[in-house]
Scaffold this motif. Structure first.
Motif, PDB file in Angstrom:
ATOM      1  N   GLY A  16       4.124  52.632 -22.330  1.00 54.90           N
ATOM      2  CA  GLY A  16       5.196  51.673 -22.573  1.00 54.90           C
ATOM      3  C   GLY A  16       5.198  51.131 -23.974  1.00 54.90           C
ATOM      4  N   TYR A  17       4.668  49.940 -24.195  1.00 56.58           N
ATOM      5  CA  TYR A  17       4.914  49.257 -25.457  1.00 56.58           C
ATOM      6  C   TYR A  17       3.849  49.531 -26.504  1.00 56.58           C
ATOM      7  N   GLN A  72      10.956  51.494 -20.939  1.00 52.76           N
ATOM      8  CA  GLN A  72      10.763  51.108 -22.329  1.00 52.76           C
ATOM      9  C   GLN A  72       9.399  50.452 -22.566  1.00 52.76           C
ATOM     10  N   GLN A  73       8.977  49.579 -21.667  1.00 51.23           N
ATOM     11  CA  GLN A  73       7.745  48.815 -21.876  1.00 51.23           C
ATOM     12  C   GLN A  73       6.735  48.992 -20.751  1.00 51.23           C
ATOM     13  N   MET A  76       3.699  46.393 -18.851  1.00 52.94           N
ATOM     14  CA  MET A  76       2.963  45.518 -19.778  1.00 52.94           C
ATOM     15  C   MET A  76       1.490  45.410 -19.380  1.00 52.94           C
ATOM     16  N   TYR A 139      10.627  38.544 -16.317  1.00 48.76           N
ATOM     17  CA  TYR A 139      11.271  39.846 -16.497  1.00 48.76           C
ATOM     18  C   TYR A 139      12.430  40.055 -15.524  1.00 48.76           C
ATOM     19  N   VAL A 149      14.550  46.027 -20.923  1.00 45.65           N
ATOM     20  CA  VAL A 149      13.205  45.443 -20.926  1.00 45.65           C
ATOM     21  C   VAL A 149      12.953  44.548 -19.717  1.00 45.65           C
ATOM     22  N   ASN A 205      11.582  37.114 -25.515  1.00 45.11           N
ATOM     23  CA  ASN A 205      11.063  38.477 -25.413  1.00 45.11           C
ATOM     24  C   ASN A 205      10.031  38.723 -26.500  1.00 45.11           C
ATOM     25  N   HIS A 206       9.217  39.762 -26.309  1.00 47.33           N
ATOM     26  CA  HIS A 206       8.278  40.246 -27.325  1.00 47.33           C
ATOM     27  C   HIS A 206       7.326  39.144 -27.812  1.00 47.33           C
ATOM     28  N   HIS A 254      10.957  44.377 -35.117  1.00 51.28           N
ATOM     29  CA  HIS A 254       9.568  44.455 -34.639  1.00 51.28           C
ATOM     30  C   HIS A 254       8.599  43.722 -35.559  1.00 51.28           C
ATOM     31  N   HIS A 298       8.197  50.616 -34.824  1.00 48.58           N
ATOM     32  CA  HIS A 298       7.180  49.904 -34.054  1.00 48.58           C
ATOM     33  C   HIS A 298       5.875  49.937 -34.850  1.00 48.58           C
ATOM     34  N   HIS A 354       6.405  54.326 -29.667  1.00 55.48           N
ATOM     35  CA  HIS A 354       5.552  53.159 -29.396  1.00 55.48           C
ATOM     36  C   HIS A 354       4.072  53.454 -29.648  1.00 55.48           C
TER      37      HIS A 354
END
Length: 385
Positions: A16-17, A72-73, A76, A139, A149, A205-206, A254, A298, A354
């Protein structure tokens, strides 16, 4: 450059991330999700297996399953070494992933040696490098704000508050599993003092801890008719000393922390889109890698903070995504490879590379679909690095 496939068919595998360590202490086992699909956005009924990939055998070792994930992520996933003590009074190593429980988001912590699992109240977004705490996000809310996300949910979009007092950034205690809201979305909107964003769908987010665990970076994003506004903020883990670093109205993408106070981010805050560095709270923006690094990607610092690992989105008619490392002092990059991504892999089912450092700085892993399936790949860095 020797690119090895870490995971194998017949199923799809991804982490993912970026900017998260996927490796256990021995650098033998790599966190991963496993699915039998990868060409549609996960639905509430879709399930991913949760486990580890053995670096030597390439076998996926399953420990659990979850339907709190996206392409995408991932879910986590994080390692949280040292947060629990076993029956023999030894500090144990656990990994976490996000999950649903009775309609609420939680995290599961699993000890891979014993298989035992426990529950943490809230979905983890970032883990402190120095303390047994994590920061959590909703989420399910993101599923209605930016689905790529978020985690698929049956809840109605129209039922979510646009800028709630009771949702935002949560501090999670990794030892006792408790959760506490420390910063609300409404708090941040008020402090932004920007009339353009009042009353619109907003989310955080992030989230990322700095190198000594004393500060956090995060985005506050506001949905517009087309796209969204983004602002960049820092805050203490208890929700105090909130400060807006880049206001709404600029492009901000990013980021990473170079030191406890120095921040890297891709933004157009000083001119055209590109990477810049600045000090938390000072806005002393300075370009980095112009003409060598891409204008976005990224990017994350190596463990010794001397190199940047970065990628690009698929570019040109061949849709090649480039993977590279950049030597900061010498202003030069080394390209590991270019990876073709078929035209179908856009939007919610895209597969950003990523890239992620191993803690020893000798290995990089990334996700890719250049062979047709979604898998995790490994690069051994040249010794000259």
């Amino acid at each position: 450059m020797d690119i090895q496939k870490l995971s194998t068919l017949p199923k799809h595998h991804f982490f993912g991330y970026y900017g998260i360590n996927p490796w256990d202490r021995t650098t033998r086992y790599h966190l991963a999700l496993e699915t039998d699909f990868h060409t549609h956005r996960p639905l509430p009924e879709d399930v991913a297996n949760v486990g580890l990939i053995d670096r030597e055998t390439h076998q996926f070792i399953r420990y659990a399953k979850t339907n709190a994930f996206n392409l995408q992520q991932g879910s986590m996933m994080h390692w949280i070494d040292g947060t629990t003590v076993d029956d023999k009074n030894k500090v144990s190593s656990e990994f976490t992933f996000n999950d649903w429980e009775d309609g609420k988001l939680v995290s599961r912590a699993i000890n891979p040696s014993t298989g035992t699992a426990r529950t943490i109240q809230g979905a983890i977004a970032a883990v402190s490098p120095t303390a047994p705490i994590a920061m959590g996000l909703n989420y399910a809310r993101m599923a209605h704000c930016r689905a790529v996300v978020g985690y698929a949910t049956d809840s109605e979009r129209n039922n979510i508050e646009t800028q709630p007092e009771g949702d935002g950034l949560y501090r999670l205690n990794l030892q006792n599993g408790s959760s506490e809201l420390v910063l609300s979305i409404a708090d941040v909107i008020r402090m932004s003092n920007d009339a353009r964003v009042i009353g619109k769908r907003t989310w955080f987010n992030h989230v990322l801890f700095n190198t000594d665990g004393t500060r956090l970076l995060f985005f506050c994003r506001v949905r517009q008719e087309k796209g969204f506004y983004t602002s960049l903020w820092t805050v203490n883990p208890d929700g105090s000393d909130l400060e807006m670093q880049i206001p709404f109205g600029h492009r901000v993408s990013h980021f990473d922390w170079r030191t406890p106070t120095r921040i890297l981010v891709s933004s157009d805050i000083i001119d055209e889109m590109g990477f810049i560095e600045f000090t938390d709270g000072r806005r002393d923006f300075k370009p980095i890698g112009r003409g060598v690094l891409p204008n976005d990607g990224h990017a994350s610092f190596s463990p010794n903070r001397e190199w940047l690992l970065c990628d690009t989105y698929p570019r040109g008619p061949e849709r090649f995504a480039e993977l590279m490392v950049y030597n900061i002092a010498e202003n030069r990059k080394i390209v590991f490879g270019e990876f073709h991504h078929d035209e179908q892999f856009t939007g919610d089912i895209r597969c950003d590379l990523h890239p992620r450092w191993a803690p020893d700085g000798k290995t990089v892993t990334f996700d890719s679909v250049h062979d047709g399936s979604r898998q995790i790949y490994l690069v051994e860095l040249p010794s000259s690095n």
